[in-house]
Design a protein around this motif. Structure first.
Motif, PDB file in Angstrom:
ATOM      1  N   LEU A  22      10.382  -7.622 -53.166  1.00  0.00           N
ATOM      2  CA  LEU A  22       9.976  -8.361 -52.356  1.00  0.00           C
ATOM      3  C   LEU A  22      10.972  -8.928 -51.250  1.00  0.00           C
ATOM      4  CD1 LEU A  22       6.777 -10.511 -54.161  1.00  0.00           C
ATOM      5  CD2 LEU A  22       6.934  -8.069 -52.778  1.00  0.00           C
ATOM      6  N   GLY A  23      12.050  -9.457 -51.913  1.00  0.00           N
ATOM      7  CA  GLY A  23      13.088 -10.045 -51.148  1.00  0.00           C
ATOM      8  C   GLY A  23      13.745  -9.096 -50.256  1.00  0.00           C
ATOM      9  N   VAL A  24      13.974  -7.865 -50.670  1.00  0.00           N
ATOM     10  CA  VAL A  24      14.476  -6.723 -49.721  1.00  0.00           C
ATOM     11  C   VAL A  24      13.366  -6.637 -48.589  1.00  0.00           C
ATOM     12  CG1 VAL A  24      14.960  -4.479 -49.630  1.00  0.00           C
ATOM     13  CG2 VAL A  24      15.782  -5.534 -51.671  1.00  0.00           C
ATOM     14  N   THR A  25      12.419  -6.730 -48.735  1.00  0.00           N
ATOM     15  CA  THR A  25      11.474  -6.490 -47.456  1.00  0.00           C
ATOM     16  C   THR A  25      11.378  -7.477 -46.759  1.00  0.00           C
ATOM     17  OG1 THR A  25       9.997  -4.964 -49.227  1.00  0.00           O
ATOM     18  CG2 THR A  25       9.064  -5.425 -47.240  1.00  0.00           C
ATOM     19  N   ARG A  26      11.149  -8.818 -47.164  1.00  0.00           N
ATOM     20  CA  ARG A  26      11.259  -9.876 -46.207  1.00  0.00           C
ATOM     21  C   ARG A  26      12.230  -9.833 -45.680  1.00  0.00           C
ATOM     22  NH1 ARG A  26      12.352 -14.738 -45.346  1.00  0.00           N
ATOM     23  NH2 ARG A  26      14.105 -14.839 -46.481  1.00  0.00           N
ATOM     24  N   ASP A  35      10.804  -3.148 -38.904  1.00  0.00           N
ATOM     25  CA  ASP A  35       9.548  -2.915 -38.939  1.00  0.00           C
ATOM     26  C   ASP A  35       9.408  -1.949 -40.366  1.00  0.00           C
ATOM     27  OD1 ASP A  35       6.716  -2.535 -39.166  1.00  0.00           O
ATOM     28  OD2 ASP A  35       6.828  -1.122 -37.577  1.00  0.00           O
ATOM     29  N   VAL A  36       9.422  -2.762 -41.255  1.00  0.00           N
ATOM     30  CA  VAL A  36       9.361  -2.136 -42.850  1.00  0.00           C
ATOM     31  C   VAL A  36       8.307  -2.459 -43.775  1.00  0.00           C
ATOM     32  CG1 VAL A  36      11.950  -2.161 -42.862  1.00  0.00           C
ATOM     33  CG2 VAL A  36      10.896  -4.224 -43.753  1.00  0.00           C
ATOM     34  N   GLU A  37       8.101  -1.634 -44.596  1.00  0.00           N
ATOM     35  CA  GLU A  37       6.802  -1.592 -45.510  1.00  0.00           C
ATOM     36  C   GLU A  37       7.202  -1.308 -46.895  1.00  0.00           C
ATOM     37  OE1 GLU A  37       3.172  -0.899 -42.716  1.00  0.00           O
ATOM     38  OE2 GLU A  37       4.112   1.051 -43.468  1.00  0.00           O
ATOM     39  N   LEU A  38       6.601  -1.798 -47.922  1.00  0.00           N
ATOM     40  CA  LEU A  38       6.869  -1.513 -49.454  1.00  0.00           C
ATOM     41  C   LEU A  38       5.796  -0.967 -50.162  1.00  0.00           C
ATOM     42  CD1 LEU A  38       8.740  -2.438 -51.809  1.00  0.00           C
ATOM     43  CD2 LEU A  38       7.539  -4.495 -51.946  1.00  0.00           C
ATOM     44  N   HIS A  50       9.673   1.587 -46.737  1.00  0.00           N
ATOM     45  CA  HIS A  50       9.353   2.714 -45.520  1.00  0.00           C
ATOM     46  C   HIS A  50       9.581   1.975 -44.449  1.00  0.00           C
ATOM     47  CE1 HIS A  50       6.598   4.747 -48.480  1.00  0.00           C
ATOM     48  NE2 HIS A  50       6.412   3.431 -48.989  1.00  0.00           N
ATOM     49  N   GLY A  51      10.429   2.777 -43.383  1.00  0.00           N
ATOM     50  CA  GLY A  51      10.667   2.149 -41.993  1.00  0.00           C
ATOM     51  C   GLY A  51      11.633   2.982 -41.634  1.00  0.00           C
ATOM     52  N   PRO A  52      12.446   2.398 -40.450  1.00  0.00           N
ATOM     53  CA  PRO A  52      13.607   3.226 -39.530  1.00  0.00           C
ATOM     54  C   PRO A  52      14.850   3.475 -40.469  1.00  0.00           C
ATOM     55  CG  PRO A  52      13.678   0.762 -39.121  1.00  0.00           C
ATOM     56  CD  PRO A  52      12.378   0.765 -40.003  1.00  0.00           C
ATOM     57  N   LEU A  53      15.087   2.614 -41.534  1.00  0.00           N
ATOM     58  CA  LEU A  53      16.233   2.997 -42.274  1.00  0.00           C
ATOM     59  C   LEU A  53      16.258   4.423 -43.100  1.00  0.00           C
ATOM     60  CD1 LEU A  53      17.022  -0.387 -43.559  1.00  0.00           C
ATOM     61  CD2 LEU A  53      17.865   0.558 -41.519  1.00  0.00           C
ATOM     62  N   THR A  54      17.125   5.187 -43.029  1.00  0.00           N
ATOM     63  CA  THR A  54      17.120   6.344 -43.706  1.00  0.00           C
ATOM     64  C   THR A  54      17.661   6.592 -44.999  1.00  0.00           C
ATOM     65  OG1 THR A  54      19.121   7.306 -42.379  1.00  0.00           O
ATOM     66  CG2 THR A  54      17.044   7.416 -41.349  1.00  0.00           C
ATOM     67  N   THR A  55      18.628   5.763 -45.191  1.00  0.00           N
ATOM     68  CA  THR A  55      19.262   5.665 -46.619  1.00  0.00           C
ATOM     69  C   THR A  55      19.578   4.452 -47.310  1.00  0.00           C
ATOM     70  OG1 THR A  55      21.374   5.665 -45.576  1.00  0.00           O
ATOM     71  CG2 THR A  55      20.630   7.812 -45.651  1.00  0.00           C
ATOM     72  N   VAL A  56      19.975   4.491 -48.435  1.00  0.00           N
ATOM     73  CA  VAL A  56      20.202   3.016 -49.302  1.00  0.00           C
ATOM     74  C   VAL A  56      21.385   2.520 -48.459  1.00  0.00           C
ATOM     75  CG1 VAL A  56      21.347   2.254 -51.444  1.00  0.00           C
ATOM     76  CG2 VAL A  56      19.427   4.023 -51.523  1.00  0.00           C
ATOM     77  N   ASP A  57      22.336   3.437 -48.104  1.00  0.00           N
ATOM     78  CA  ASP A  57      23.448   2.792 -47.409  1.00  0.00           C
ATOM     79  C   ASP A  57      23.040   1.952 -46.120  1.00  0.00           C
ATOM     80  OD1 ASP A  57      25.306   4.059 -48.997  1.00  0.00           O
ATOM     81  OD2 ASP A  57      25.639   5.840 -47.784  1.00  0.00           O
ATOM     82  N   ALA A  58      22.124   2.478 -45.497  1.00  0.00           N
ATOM     83  CA  ALA A  58      21.680   1.841 -44.270  1.00  0.00           C
ATOM     84  C   ALA A  58      21.146   0.428 -44.638  1.00  0.00           C
ATOM     85  CB  ALA A  58      20.740   2.546 -43.457  1.00  0.00           C
ATOM     86  N   VAL A  59      20.104   0.538 -45.747  1.00  0.00           N
ATOM     87  CA  VAL A  59      19.599  -0.888 -46.454  1.00  0.00           C
ATOM     88  C   VAL A  59      20.592  -1.670 -46.683  1.00  0.00           C
ATOM     89  CG1 VAL A  59      18.124  -1.608 -48.179  1.00  0.00           C
ATOM     90  CG2 VAL A  59      17.547   0.661 -47.244  1.00  0.00           C
ATOM     91  N   VAL A  60      21.616  -1.220 -47.328  1.00  0.00           N
ATOM     92  CA  VAL A  60      22.697  -1.977 -47.785  1.00  0.00           C
ATOM     93  C   VAL A  60      23.378  -2.935 -46.673  1.00  0.00           C
ATOM     94  CG1 VAL A  60      24.962  -2.305 -48.952  1.00  0.00           C
ATOM     95  CG2 VAL A  60      23.135  -0.925 -50.029  1.00  0.00           C
ATOM     96  N   ASP A  61      23.798  -1.929 -45.697  1.00  0.00           N
ATOM     97  CA  ASP A  61      24.407  -2.487 -44.344  1.00  0.00           C
ATOM     98  C   ASP A  61      23.733  -3.602 -43.667  1.00  0.00           C
ATOM     99  OD1 ASP A  61      26.447  -0.663 -44.962  1.00  0.00           O
ATOM    100  OD2 ASP A  61      25.841   0.876 -43.334  1.00  0.00           O
ATOM    101  N   ALA A  62      22.267  -3.330 -43.714  1.00  0.00           N
ATOM    102  CA  ALA A  62      21.408  -4.316 -43.294  1.00  0.00           C
ATOM    103  C   ALA A  62      21.264  -5.617 -43.920  1.00  0.00           C
ATOM    104  CB  ALA A  62      19.933  -3.863 -42.952  1.00  0.00           C
TER     105      ALA A  62
END
Length: 335
Positions: A22-26, A35-38, A50-62
C-alpha cells in the motif's frame, strides 16, 4: 501503455508485506505523481504494480526520489520538518496530547504551516474521538509505542535506516528481504524479535527490514482513523466478541485498483470479520467474487516479553465461512 511489475518480496498475506505494498502505491501516486494501480497474484499473493513503470529498477528510482525530497531534518513527505512534533528532553511525547486539547493544537499547527499534506497526516495519526486510560487522545492502532518511542520516532527510525543506502534498501524491500541488526520494525513485523539461540551472534537482537518498514509507515494516509467516543476505529481494525485485542483483517484482490478504489474496498462492509462460539475469526466469502477478492488475511498484536507496548503485529488464521449454517469453510492465514 500500462506495464505490470511483480514485487517479489511483498507477500500480501503478511501484514508488513501488505502495508508496504500500500505504501509503494500511495507514494508513487501521491508523491511521484504517477498513475499506478495495485493487485495481487492469485497463486503467490505477491503484490503486482500496474502503471507506466516497466521494471523494479524504475520503481526503486521513483521511490528514492521521494526519499531524497524529504527535508533533511524532516520525517514525512511535503509536511513541515517539525511534524510529528519531536520530544524535548525527558518530556512526554507531545503528540500524545490530552483529548480536550487536540482541536486547539491541531488548529494551531495547520494555521501555522498551511500544508495540505499535514491535514491528511494529522487525520490518520491521532483522534479526539477516543482516548487511552490516561485521558490522552488515541493514536492509530498501526502504532504501538513502548518506552521512549514517540510518534515521530515511528517514522524517523526506519527513514534514518533507509537514508543510509536508499536504492539498496528499497530494492531489498521489493525483491528480497535482508534483515538488519538494530532495526526495530516499529512493531509491524513479528519476525524482528529473535532469541539468543536464534541469532548467529548468540545475543537477542532486533533485526528488521528497514525498507519494508518505511514503506509500511507510508501507507497510513490510506487508513482512516476515527473513534466510538471510547475506542479508536481504523481501517482494517475490528473489535470482535471474545477477543480483548482488536483484530486487523484485510482482503487481497485480483483486479488492478487505484488508490480511491483500494480505500473503498478496504472499508467494504461485506469484508468485516466476525466470530463464532469458539471465538474463531470468520469472514463470509459470499461477496468475494463480485469484489474481485480471492483471499483474506488477519493479524493481532501479540505482547512481547519485557516490552511494555500493545504488542507486535503477528499473523493469525482467519476462516472463510458463510454465515449460512452448513456452508463449507476454508482456512486462510498470513505467511
Amino acid at each position: 501503455m500500462t506495464h505490470t511489475v511483480e514485487l517479489l518480496a511483498l507477500d500480501g498475506r503478511d501484514p508488513l508485506g501488505f502495508l508496504a505494498s500500500l505504501g509503494v502505491t500511495r507514494l508513487l501516486h501521491d508523491e511521484a505523481n504517477l498513475d499506478v494501480e495495485l493487485s495481487y497474484d492469485e497463486t503467490s499473493a505477491r503484490a503486482l504494480l500496474h502503471g507506466p513503470l516497466t521494471t523494479v529498477d524504475a520503481v526503486v528510482d521513483a521511490l528514492v526520489e521521494v526519499v531524497d525530497a524529504i527535508a533533511a531534518d524532516g520525517v514525512l513527505p511535503r509536511v513541515p520538518a517539525t511534524f510529528p512534533l519531536p520530544r524535548v528532553g525527558a518530556t512526554p511525547d507531545p503528540m500524545r496530547m490530552p483529548r480536550d486539547q487536540v482541536s486547539s493544537r491541531v488548529h494551531a499547527m495547520t494555521n501555522r504551516h498551511r500544508a495540505p499534506a499535514l491535514n491528511n497526516w494529522l487525520a490518520v495519526l491521532v483522534t479526539d474521538l477516543a482516548s487511552d486510560i490516561q485521558g490522552r487522545a488515541a493514536l492509530t492502532p498501526y502504532t504501538a509505542p513502548a518506552g521512549r518511542q514517540s510518534l515521530r520516532s515511528f517514522f524517523n527510525k526506519p527513514l534514518d535506516e533507509v537514508r543510509k543506502a536508499p536504492a539498496l534498501l528499497i530494492r531489498q524491500a521489493l525483491t528480497r528481504w535482508r534483515r538488519v541488526n538494530g532495526c526495530t520494525g516499529e512493531y509491524l513485523d513479528h519476525r524482528v524479535l529473535s532469541s539468543a539461540a536464534d541469532h548467529p551472534s548468540g545475543h537477542s537482537t532486533d533485526a528488521g527490514v528497514p525498507g519494508a518498514t518505511w514503506l509500511a509507515t507510508m501507507s497510513l494516509p490510506l487508513l482512516r482513523l476515527t473513534g466510538t467516543g471510547k475506542l479508536p476505529q481504523a481501517t482494517l481494525w475490528h473489535h470482535l466478541a471474545g477477543h480483548r485485542q482488536p483484530v486487523m483483517s484485510w482482503p487481497l484482490w485480483r483486479q488492478p485498483l487505484n488508490l480511491h478504489a483500494i480505500a473503498t474496498l478496504l472499508e467494504h462492509p461485506d469484508l468485516r470479520p466476525h466470530t463464532n462460539s469458539r471465538n474463531d475469526i470468520l469472514i463470509d466469502p459470499a461477496a468475494w467474487p463480485a469484489l474481485g477478492v480471492f483471499t483474506a488475511a488477519a493479524a493481532v498484536r501479540q505482547p512481547a516479553e519485557g516490552r511494555r507496548s500493545k504488542g507486535i503485529l503477528t499473523p493469525i488464521a482467519i476462516v472463510a465461512a458463510s454465515r449460512r449454517p452448513g456452508s463449507p469453510a476454508g482456512r486462510y492465514s498470513g505467511r
